[in-house]
Design a protein around this motif. Structure first.
Motif, PDB file in Angstrom:
ATOM      1  N   VAL A 143       0.849  -1.187   0.000  1.00  0.00           N
ATOM      2  CA  VAL A 143       0.000   0.000   0.000  1.00  0.00           C
ATOM      3  C   VAL A 143       0.887   1.239   0.000  1.00  0.00           C
ATOM      4  O   VAL A 143       1.881   1.308   0.740  1.00  0.00           O
ATOM      5  N   VAL A 144       0.523   2.210  -0.836  1.00  0.00           N
ATOM      6  CA  VAL A 144       1.217   3.499  -0.871  1.00  0.00           C
ATOM      7  C   VAL A 144       0.244   4.556  -0.363  1.00  0.00           C
ATOM      8  O   VAL A 144      -0.892   4.647  -0.850  1.00  0.00           O
ATOM      9  N   THR A 145       0.678   5.345   0.597  1.00  0.00           N
ATOM     10  CA  THR A 145      -0.184   6.370   1.176  1.00  0.00           C
ATOM     11  C   THR A 145       0.642   7.596   1.537  1.00  0.00           C
ATOM     12  O   THR A 145       1.858   7.603   1.403  1.00  0.00           O
ATOM     13  N   GLY A 146      -0.046   8.649   1.985  1.00  0.00           N
ATOM     14  CA  GLY A 146       0.646   9.883   2.331  1.00  0.00           C
ATOM     15  C   GLY A 146       1.423   9.763   3.632  1.00  0.00           C
ATOM     16  O   GLY A 146       1.146   8.900   4.474  1.00  0.00           O
ATOM     17  N   PRO A 147       2.400  10.647   3.836  1.00  0.00           N
ATOM     18  CA  PRO A 147       3.154  10.666   5.095  1.00  0.00           C
ATOM     19  C   PRO A 147       2.243  10.972   6.280  1.00  0.00           C
ATOM     20  O   PRO A 147       1.183  11.589   6.127  1.00  0.00           O
ATOM     21  N   ASP A 148       2.645  10.546   7.467  1.00  0.00           N
ATOM     22  CA  ASP A 148       1.913  10.897   8.674  1.00  0.00           C
ATOM     23  C   ASP A 148       1.884  12.420   8.818  1.00  0.00           C
ATOM     24  O   ASP A 148       2.873  13.104   8.523  1.00  0.00           O
ATOM     25  N   ARG A 149       0.732  12.949   9.286  1.00  0.00           N
ATOM     26  CA  ARG A 149       0.561  14.399   9.398  1.00  0.00           C
ATOM     27  C   ARG A 149       0.203  14.792  10.832  1.00  0.00           C
ATOM     28  O   ARG A 149      -0.491  14.039  11.521  1.00  0.00           O
ATOM     29  N   PRO A 150       0.622  15.979  11.278  1.00  0.00           N
ATOM     30  CA  PRO A 150       0.193  16.456  12.593  1.00  0.00           C
ATOM     31  C   PRO A 150      -1.316  16.658  12.604  1.00  0.00           C
ATOM     32  O   PRO A 150      -1.895  17.165  11.645  1.00  0.00           O
ATOM     33  N   ALA A 151      -1.944  16.282  13.707  1.00  0.00           N
ATOM     34  CA  ALA A 151      -3.398  16.423  13.807  1.00  0.00           C
ATOM     35  C   ALA A 151      -3.783  16.609  15.263  1.00  0.00           C
ATOM     36  O   ALA A 151      -3.051  16.219  16.183  1.00  0.00           O
ATOM     37  N   GLY A 152      -4.960  17.197  15.476  1.00  0.00           N
ATOM     38  CA  GLY A 152      -5.483  17.390  16.826  1.00  0.00           C
ATOM     39  C   GLY A 152      -4.822  18.539  17.558  1.00  0.00           C
ATOM     40  O   GLY A 152      -3.922  19.202  17.048  1.00  0.00           O
ATOM     41  N   ARG A 153      -5.275  18.756  18.775  1.00  0.00           N
ATOM     42  CA  ARG A 153      -4.769  19.879  19.562  1.00  0.00           C
ATOM     43  C   ARG A 153      -3.282  19.748  19.868  1.00  0.00           C
ATOM     44  O   ARG A 153      -2.554  20.726  19.913  1.00  0.00           O
ATOM     45  N   GLY A 154      -2.848  18.523  20.105  1.00  0.00           N
ATOM     46  CA  GLY A 154      -1.440  18.310  20.421  1.00  0.00           C
ATOM     47  C   GLY A 154      -0.537  18.259  19.217  1.00  0.00           C
ATOM     48  O   GLY A 154       0.683  18.171  19.362  1.00  0.00           O
ATOM     49  N   ARG A 155      -1.143  18.303  18.023  1.00  0.00           N
ATOM     50  CA  ARG A 155      -0.389  18.249  16.761  1.00  0.00           C
ATOM     51  C   ARG A 155       0.526  17.033  16.712  1.00  0.00           C
ATOM     52  O   ARG A 155       1.651  17.081  16.214  1.00  0.00           O
ATOM     53  N   GLN A 156       0.036  15.921  17.236  1.00  0.00           N
ATOM     54  CA  GLN A 156       0.794  14.673  17.169  1.00  0.00           C
ATOM     55  C   GLN A 156       0.678  14.084  15.765  1.00  0.00           C
ATOM     56  O   GLN A 156      -0.355  14.224  15.097  1.00  0.00           O
ATOM     57  N   LEU A 157       1.750  13.409  15.315  1.00  0.00           N
ATOM     58  CA  LEU A 157       1.703  12.780  14.006  1.00  0.00           C
ATOM     59  C   LEU A 157       0.635  11.694  13.982  1.00  0.00           C
ATOM     60  O   LEU A 157       0.539  10.881  14.914  1.00  0.00           O
ATOM     61  N   GLN A 158      -0.160  11.702  12.922  1.00  0.00           N
ATOM     62  CA  GLN A 158      -1.239  10.724  12.797  1.00  0.00           C
ATOM     63  C   GLN A 158      -1.169  10.040  11.450  1.00  0.00           C
ATOM     64  O   GLN A 158      -0.991  10.685  10.410  1.00  0.00           O
ATOM     65  N   ALA A 159      -1.304   8.729  11.461  1.00  0.00           N
ATOM     66  CA  ALA A 159      -1.301   7.955  10.228  1.00  0.00           C
ATOM     67  C   ALA A 159      -2.594   8.180   9.463  1.00  0.00           C
ATOM     68  O   ALA A 159      -3.654   8.425  10.050  1.00  0.00           O
ATOM     69  N   SER A 160      -2.523   8.094   8.138  1.00  0.00           N
ATOM     70  CA  SER A 160      -3.721   8.225   7.310  1.00  0.00           C
ATOM     71  C   SER A 160      -4.674   7.068   7.575  1.00  0.00           C
ATOM     72  O   SER A 160      -4.292   6.015   8.107  1.00  0.00           O
ATOM     73  N   ALA A 161      -5.924   7.258   7.184  1.00  0.00           N
ATOM     74  CA  ALA A 161      -6.918   6.192   7.345  1.00  0.00           C
ATOM     75  C   ALA A 161      -6.510   4.945   6.577  1.00  0.00           C
ATOM     76  O   ALA A 161      -6.699   3.814   7.051  1.00  0.00           O
ATOM     77  N   VAL A 162      -5.921   5.128   5.398  1.00  0.00           N
ATOM     78  CA  VAL A 162      -5.485   3.982   4.595  1.00  0.00           C
ATOM     79  C   VAL A 162      -4.315   3.261   5.265  1.00  0.00           C
ATOM     80  O   VAL A 162      -4.256   2.024   5.290  1.00  0.00           O
ATOM     81  N   LYS A 163      -3.376   4.016   5.824  1.00  0.00           N
ATOM     82  CA  LYS A 163      -2.254   3.368   6.518  1.00  0.00           C
ATOM     83  C   LYS A 163      -2.756   2.535   7.691  1.00  0.00           C
ATOM     84  O   LYS A 163      -2.301   1.395   7.903  1.00  0.00           O
ATOM     85  N   GLN A 164      -3.687   3.093   8.458  1.00  0.00           N
ATOM     86  CA  GLN A 164      -4.219   2.349   9.601  1.00  0.00           C
ATOM     87  C   GLN A 164      -4.871   1.046   9.152  1.00  0.00           C
ATOM     88  O   GLN A 164      -4.677  -0.008   9.777  1.00  0.00           O
ATOM     89  N   ALA A 165      -5.634   1.096   8.059  1.00  0.00           N
ATOM     90  CA  ALA A 165      -6.274  -0.120   7.544  1.00  0.00           C
ATOM     91  C   ALA A 165      -5.240  -1.114   7.044  1.00  0.00           C
ATOM     92  O   ALA A 165      -5.354  -2.332   7.272  1.00  0.00           O
ATOM     93  N   ALA A 166      -4.206  -0.609   6.356  1.00  0.00           N
ATOM     94  CA  ALA A 166      -3.159  -1.489   5.823  1.00  0.00           C
ATOM     95  C   ALA A 166      -2.406  -2.197   6.944  1.00  0.00           C
ATOM     96  O   ALA A 166      -2.142  -3.415   6.878  1.00  0.00           O
TER      97      ALA A 166
END
Length: 311
Positions: free
Chosen positions: A34-57
């Protein structure tokens, strides 16, 4: 039975997850990476978050590639090592030719419109904003120019008056998964159609990327046009306007009221309890669900109970 096709799946948002899950269960194919986007900061803490596709993979123990540059030779070498027969792309970035042309059977994209209509980044939004009563999904072979490759299969979906971007998005991500399965099965069987798109079709509507200006409500337009604009952007990024006191107001739901008015378009009116509206070029826009900056989304009745308005 013949050997299953080796598939590379490419996608990032949750829209792509049902397609990945469906392809994993398809006997005609085997997802090898699976090829997906890089993890991105998200939420109030701006912690890196995996994409929905990465989590499923990862839930299926699949290898995950997250290139920042699709033209990088190291990424392309790693991609080539999987010896894919076919790539399936859903809601991902534009691919360079060296990537989309790598598998022996090419690359297939699942697009959220009935191509050639609504080529571009936001097909669902623009179909609703134009007041269309029908949309759908299309599978096609990737080529140089965006969304112009040969058509494989299409599936239509009726748009109801109650639909907005969120509801059509949810319906199309399921319909897209079903279409992807039919498409891959047809390619595996050697029966997939490949129909060139018309080069310059009449009445073609594009679907460019949404901007902040796309969401601004212009009350010199008709009430029906504004309702469609609101539907096409709800729940996100949401249409917006400014109250007479300058505060920003997002609008998620509204209805057109065909009532004559001798007031200038853009004039606000409220009973202070249940009704909030604005005059348009041909009537009233009655607001139903809104969100004041810094507050939560709520019905207009809730909004009026807690907000003092002076017009």
């Amino acid at each position: 039975m013949s050997t299953p096709l080796r598939l590379i799946f490419m996608g990032t948002p949750d829209f792509a997850v049902p397609t990945l899950e469906t392809l994993l269960a398809l006997p005609e194919a085997r997802v090898v990476a699976v090829v997906t986007g890089p993890d991105r900061p998200a939420g109030r803490g701006r912690q890196l978050q995996a994409s929905a596709v990465k989590q499923a993979a990862l839930a299926h123990s699949l290898p995950v590639l997250q290139p920042t540059n699709l033209k990088d030779s190291g990424f392309q070498e790693e991609l080539r090592s999987y010896a894919a027969d076919l790539q399936v792309v859903v809601a991902f970035r534009m691919l360079p030719e060296a990537v989309w042309n790598m598998p022996r059977l090419g690359s297939v994209n699942i697009h959220g419109s009935l191509l050639p209509q609504y080529r571009g980044a936001a097909p669902i939004n623009w179909a609703l904003m134009h007041g269309d009563q029908e949309t759908g999904v299309t599978s096609f072979f990737l080529r140089h120019e965006i969304d112009t490759g040969d058509l494989i299969l299409q599936e239509k979906l009726a748009i109801t008056p109650d639909d907005d971007f969120g509801s059509v998005y949810d319906k199309l991500k399921v319909l897209g998964a079903q279409l992807a399965a039919r498409t891959v099965a047809a390619i595996a069987a050697g029966t997939a159609p490949s129909t060139p798109q018309p080069t310059a079709p009449d009445g073609l509507r594009p679907a460019p990327k949404l901007t902040k200006e796309t969401g601004r409500l212009d009350f010199s337009r008709s009430a029906a046009e504004l309702v469609n604009q609101i539907r096409g952007l709800s729940p996100a990024p949401a249409a917006y306007t400014a109250l007479p006191d300058g505060r920003s107001l997002k609008v998620f739901r509204a209805e057109a009221v065909d009532a004559a008015s001798d007031t200038q378009a853009g004039t606000w009116s409220t009973d202070g309890r249940q009704s909030l509206g604005v005059t348009t070029s041909n009537g009233w826009l009655k607001l139903l669900e809104v969100q004041l900056e810094g507050k939560k989304r709520m019905s207009v009745e809730e909004f009026l109970r807690g907000t003092k308005l002076t017009f």
